[in-house]
Write a protein that holds these residues in place. Structure first.
Motif, mmCIF file in Angstrom:
data_model
loop_
_atom_site.group_PDB
_atom_site.id
_atom_site.type_symbol
_atom_site.label_atom_id
_atom_site.label_comp_id
_atom_site.label_asym_id
_atom_site.label_seq_id
_atom_site.Cartn_x
_atom_site.Cartn_y
_atom_site.Cartn_z
ATOM 1 N N VAL A 29 -66.600 -5.569 9.167
ATOM 2 C CA VAL A 29 -66.070 -4.428 9.929
ATOM 3 C C VAL A 29 -65.542 -4.896 11.285
ATOM 4 O O VAL A 29 -64.438 -4.516 11.696
ATOM 5 C CB VAL A 29 -67.159 -3.328 10.100
ATOM 6 C CG1 VAL A 29 -66.710 -2.273 11.095
ATOM 7 C CG2 VAL A 29 -67.464 -2.679 8.762
ATOM 8 N N VAL A 30 -66.320 -5.743 11.968
ATOM 9 C CA VAL A 30 -65.866 -6.246 13.276
ATOM 10 C C VAL A 30 -64.583 -7.052 13.107
ATOM 11 O O VAL A 30 -63.634 -6.903 13.891
ATOM 12 C CB VAL A 30 -66.970 -7.084 13.956
ATOM 13 C CG1 VAL A 30 -66.431 -7.800 15.189
ATOM 14 C CG2 VAL A 30 -68.141 -6.187 14.353
ATOM 15 N N MET A 63 -47.646 1.209 24.867
ATOM 16 C CA MET A 63 -46.333 1.032 24.229
ATOM 17 C C MET A 63 -45.513 2.332 24.315
ATOM 18 O O MET A 63 -44.329 2.323 24.612
ATOM 19 C CB MET A 63 -46.561 0.673 22.760
ATOM 20 C CG MET A 63 -45.420 -0.009 22.095
ATOM 21 S SD MET A 63 -45.963 -0.854 20.620
ATOM 22 C CE MET A 63 -46.723 0.444 19.685
ATOM 23 N N LEU A 81 -57.146 -5.176 13.767
ATOM 24 C CA LEU A 81 -56.450 -3.962 14.214
ATOM 25 C C LEU A 81 -56.030 -4.094 15.679
ATOM 26 O O LEU A 81 -54.897 -3.785 16.052
ATOM 27 C CB LEU A 81 -57.372 -2.747 14.046
ATOM 28 C CG LEU A 81 -56.858 -1.416 14.584
ATOM 29 C CD1 LEU A 81 -55.801 -0.844 13.652
ATOM 30 C CD2 LEU A 81 -57.989 -0.406 14.742
ATOM 31 N N TYR A 82 -56.960 -4.584 16.503
ATOM 32 C CA TYR A 82 -56.654 -4.740 17.932
ATOM 33 C C TYR A 82 -55.548 -5.768 18.145
ATOM 34 O O TYR A 82 -54.596 -5.512 18.894
ATOM 35 C CB TYR A 82 -57.919 -5.138 18.711
ATOM 36 C CG TYR A 82 -57.588 -5.498 20.134
ATOM 37 C CD1 TYR A 82 -57.146 -4.524 21.020
ATOM 38 C CD2 TYR A 82 -57.634 -6.818 20.573
ATOM 39 C CE1 TYR A 82 -56.776 -4.840 22.313
ATOM 40 C CE2 TYR A 82 -57.276 -7.144 21.865
ATOM 41 C CZ TYR A 82 -56.852 -6.159 22.728
ATOM 42 O OH TYR A 82 -56.468 -6.471 23.999
ATOM 43 N N LEU A 111 -47.906 -5.822 18.743
ATOM 44 C CA LEU A 111 -46.850 -4.792 18.703
ATOM 45 C C LEU A 111 -46.453 -4.389 20.114
ATOM 46 O O LEU A 111 -45.281 -4.232 20.436
ATOM 47 C CB LEU A 111 -47.383 -3.580 17.936
ATOM 48 C CG LEU A 111 -46.381 -2.664 17.259
ATOM 49 C CD1 LEU A 111 -45.594 -3.415 16.205
ATOM 50 C CD2 LEU A 111 -47.104 -1.479 16.633
ATOM 51 N N ASN A 112 -47.451 -4.230 20.960
ATOM 52 C CA ASN A 112 -47.215 -3.851 22.358
ATOM 53 C C ASN A 112 -46.452 -4.943 23.107
ATOM 54 O O ASN A 112 -45.532 -4.673 23.865
ATOM 55 C CB ASN A 112 -48.558 -3.567 23.035
ATOM 56 C CG ASN A 112 -48.381 -2.999 24.425
ATOM 57 O OD1 ASN A 112 -47.324 -2.484 24.770
ATOM 58 N ND2 ASN A 112 -49.414 -3.083 25.224
ATOM 59 N N ARG A 113 -46.821 -6.209 22.869
ATOM 60 C CA ARG A 113 -46.151 -7.332 23.560
ATOM 61 C C ARG A 113 -44.691 -7.429 23.140
ATOM 62 O O ARG A 113 -43.844 -7.856 23.924
ATOM 63 C CB ARG A 113 -46.840 -8.665 23.244
ATOM 64 C CG ARG A 113 -48.178 -8.875 23.871
ATOM 65 C CD ARG A 113 -48.144 -8.791 25.371
ATOM 66 N NE ARG A 113 -48.770 -7.547 25.781
ATOM 67 C CZ ARG A 113 -48.877 -7.110 27.011
ATOM 68 N NH1 ARG A 113 -48.361 -7.782 28.003
ATOM 69 N NH2 ARG A 113 -49.470 -5.973 27.285
ATOM 70 N N TYR A 135 -71.548 -7.012 6.064
ATOM 71 C CA TYR A 135 -70.718 -5.828 6.279
ATOM 72 C C TYR A 135 -70.343 -5.697 7.757
ATOM 73 O O TYR A 135 -69.211 -5.361 8.092
ATOM 74 C CB TYR A 135 -71.452 -4.556 5.850
ATOM 75 C CG TYR A 135 -71.630 -4.409 4.367
ATOM 76 C CD1 TYR A 135 -70.539 -4.487 3.504
ATOM 77 C CD2 TYR A 135 -72.891 -4.186 3.820
ATOM 78 C CE1 TYR A 135 -70.700 -4.353 2.137
ATOM 79 C CE2 TYR A 135 -73.059 -4.039 2.456
ATOM 80 C CZ TYR A 135 -71.965 -4.134 1.611
ATOM 81 O OH TYR A 135 -72.132 -3.995 0.272
ATOM 82 N N ALA A 136 -71.326 -5.967 8.604
ATOM 83 C CA ALA A 136 -71.083 -5.869 10.054
ATOM 84 C C ALA A 136 -69.994 -6.849 10.468
ATOM 85 O O ALA A 136 -69.062 -6.493 11.208
ATOM 86 C CB ALA A 136 -72.368 -6.149 10.817
ATOM 87 N N SER A 183 -52.181 -4.318 17.191
ATOM 88 C CA SER A 183 -51.627 -3.368 18.178
ATOM 89 C C SER A 183 -51.206 -4.098 19.445
ATOM 90 O O SER A 183 -50.217 -3.745 20.074
ATOM 91 C CB SER A 183 -52.634 -2.258 18.484
ATOM 92 O OG SER A 183 -53.799 -2.805 19.007
ATOM 93 N N PHE A 184 -51.957 -5.146 19.809
ATOM 94 C CA PHE A 184 -51.619 -5.940 20.997
ATOM 95 C C PHE A 184 -50.274 -6.647 20.795
ATOM 96 O O PHE A 184 -49.398 -6.614 21.667
ATOM 97 C CB PHE A 184 -52.725 -6.972 21.258
ATOM 98 C CG PHE A 184 -52.484 -7.837 22.447
ATOM 99 C CD1 PHE A 184 -52.763 -7.368 23.722
ATOM 100 C CD2 PHE A 184 -51.977 -9.114 22.320
ATOM 101 C CE1 PHE A 184 -52.532 -8.162 24.832
ATOM 102 C CE2 PHE A 184 -51.740 -9.912 23.421
ATOM 103 C CZ PHE A 184 -52.021 -9.424 24.681
ATOM 104 N N SER A 223 -57.509 -0.745 20.945
ATOM 105 C CA SER A 223 -56.309 -0.627 20.104
ATOM 106 C C SER A 223 -55.503 0.613 20.489
ATOM 107 O O SER A 223 -54.273 0.567 20.569
ATOM 108 C CB SER A 223 -56.692 -0.527 18.628
ATOM 109 O OG SER A 223 -57.514 -1.590 18.276
ATOM 110 N N LEU A 240 -61.670 -4.710 12.640
ATOM 111 C CA LEU A 240 -61.315 -4.039 13.905
ATOM 112 C C LEU A 240 -60.620 -5.001 14.863
ATOM 113 O O LEU A 240 -59.706 -4.598 15.588
ATOM 114 C CB LEU A 240 -62.563 -3.425 14.553
ATOM 115 C CG LEU A 240 -63.124 -2.198 13.828
ATOM 116 C CD1 LEU A 240 -64.463 -1.792 14.407
ATOM 117 C CD2 LEU A 240 -62.158 -1.030 13.894
ATOM 118 N N VAL A 241 -61.047 -6.259 14.838
ATOM 119 C CA VAL A 241 -60.369 -7.263 15.688
ATOM 120 C C VAL A 241 -58.922 -7.429 15.224
ATOM 121 O O VAL A 241 -57.997 -7.504 16.032
ATOM 122 C CB VAL A 241 -61.133 -8.612 15.677
ATOM 123 C CG1 VAL A 241 -60.303 -9.722 16.316
ATOM 124 C CG2 VAL A 241 -62.460 -8.468 16.417
#
Lengths: 201, 62
Positions: free
Chosen positions: B9-10, A92, B16-17, B23-25, B5-6, B20-21, A85, B13-14
């Motif tokens: 959390v995963v 960016m 989140l990734y 947003l970047n694209r 919980y695991a 952000s991906f 992330s 986080l996915v």
């Protein structure tokens, strides 16, 4: 906690346990993006940013979420996702503010995600158990300082190596030595030089 | 049992990734899309924050 602890953490991770030359992590960008000093500097700054922020975030995630919930076994997956992330955000940012650097880094920029130096430092910070030795919050400071030192060490060898490679381009080397062979010889001599710094702290 | 919980959390986080991906694209470099975009279609697109659109606008102003 004294300033000496932070100073030792920086010197230790920058010179004595240099991430590239003594731990052999992050060798891919070390060989791939060291043709020009400008690219090496850009790569080093990007790695520095991701490494420091990733250390900060993963330390907090580990001690306040994973350890609290008893799910530390997913730490590696969690760390990889955090790093991935952060790399997207860095990409960016560079794309927006330095198109030239974005072009020169090329494929190596998204590949920071798979840069084992970053994951290695993050895992080493957790394995070093700074929280037990210095307390939870002071441990965070030491972990981030250590990551910053490692990133400085990465930048130091990247820039030195790229400067040597730029000069080597002008030398009349035998054909079989040009490119990667002479680079690897230079890297090994640099590693030996760094080995000599062991024991100064 | 820590397993739920695991997974949670995963999953977070996915998310989140992926966020952000995405947003970047949305903010593309002109080299990424060279020859793939039509200027008229690009300028008519409703997404306001886009590097390609900025580039086209800069070109028009110049």
């Amino acid at each position: 906690m004294s300033v000496a602890v932070f100073f030792t953490a920086i010197i230790s991770s920058m010179l004595i346990n240099n991430i590239v030359l003594l731990r052999f992590l992050g060798v891919c960008p070390f060989l791939g993006v060291s043709r020009r000093t400008e690219s090496a500097l850009g790569m080093s700054l990007a790695v520095m940013f991701v490494m420091v922020i990733a250390s900060f975030v993963t330390y907090l995630l580990y001690y306040f979420v994973l350890a609290e919930l008893g799910i530390t076994f997913i730490s590696t997956i969690a760390f990889i996702l955090i790093i991935a992330s952060l790399v997207q955000l860095v990409e960016m940012f560079i794309k927006r503010f330095s198109k030239k650097l974005y072009k020169s880094l090329g494929i190596y920029l998204p590949l920071i995600t798979t840069n084992c130096a970053i994951l290695g430092i993050v895992e080493l910070n957790i394995a070093a158990n700074y929280a037990t030795d210095f307390g939870l919050w002071s441990g965070l400071g030491v972990a981030v300082t250590s990551a910053f030192g490692a990133a400085l060490g990465f930048a130091l060898v990247m820039i030195a190596f790229s400067a040597i490679r730029e000069r080597l381009d002008g030398y009349p080397l035998p054909e079989s030595w040009k490119g990667v062979p002479v680079s690897l010889v230079v890297a090994s001599i640099m590693a030996l030089a760094f080995l000599g710094l062991g024991g100064i702290v | 049992m820590p397993i739920p919980y695991a997974i949670l959390v995963v999953f977070l986080l996915v998310i989140l990734y992926v966020g952000s991906f995405a947003l970047n694209r949305r903010y593309m470099h002109e080299g990424d899309v060279e020859g793939q975009y039509d200027m008229k279609k690009c300028l008519a697109c409703p997404i306001s924050v886009c590097g390609v659109k900025d580039r086209f606008k800069e070109g028009e102003e110049a």
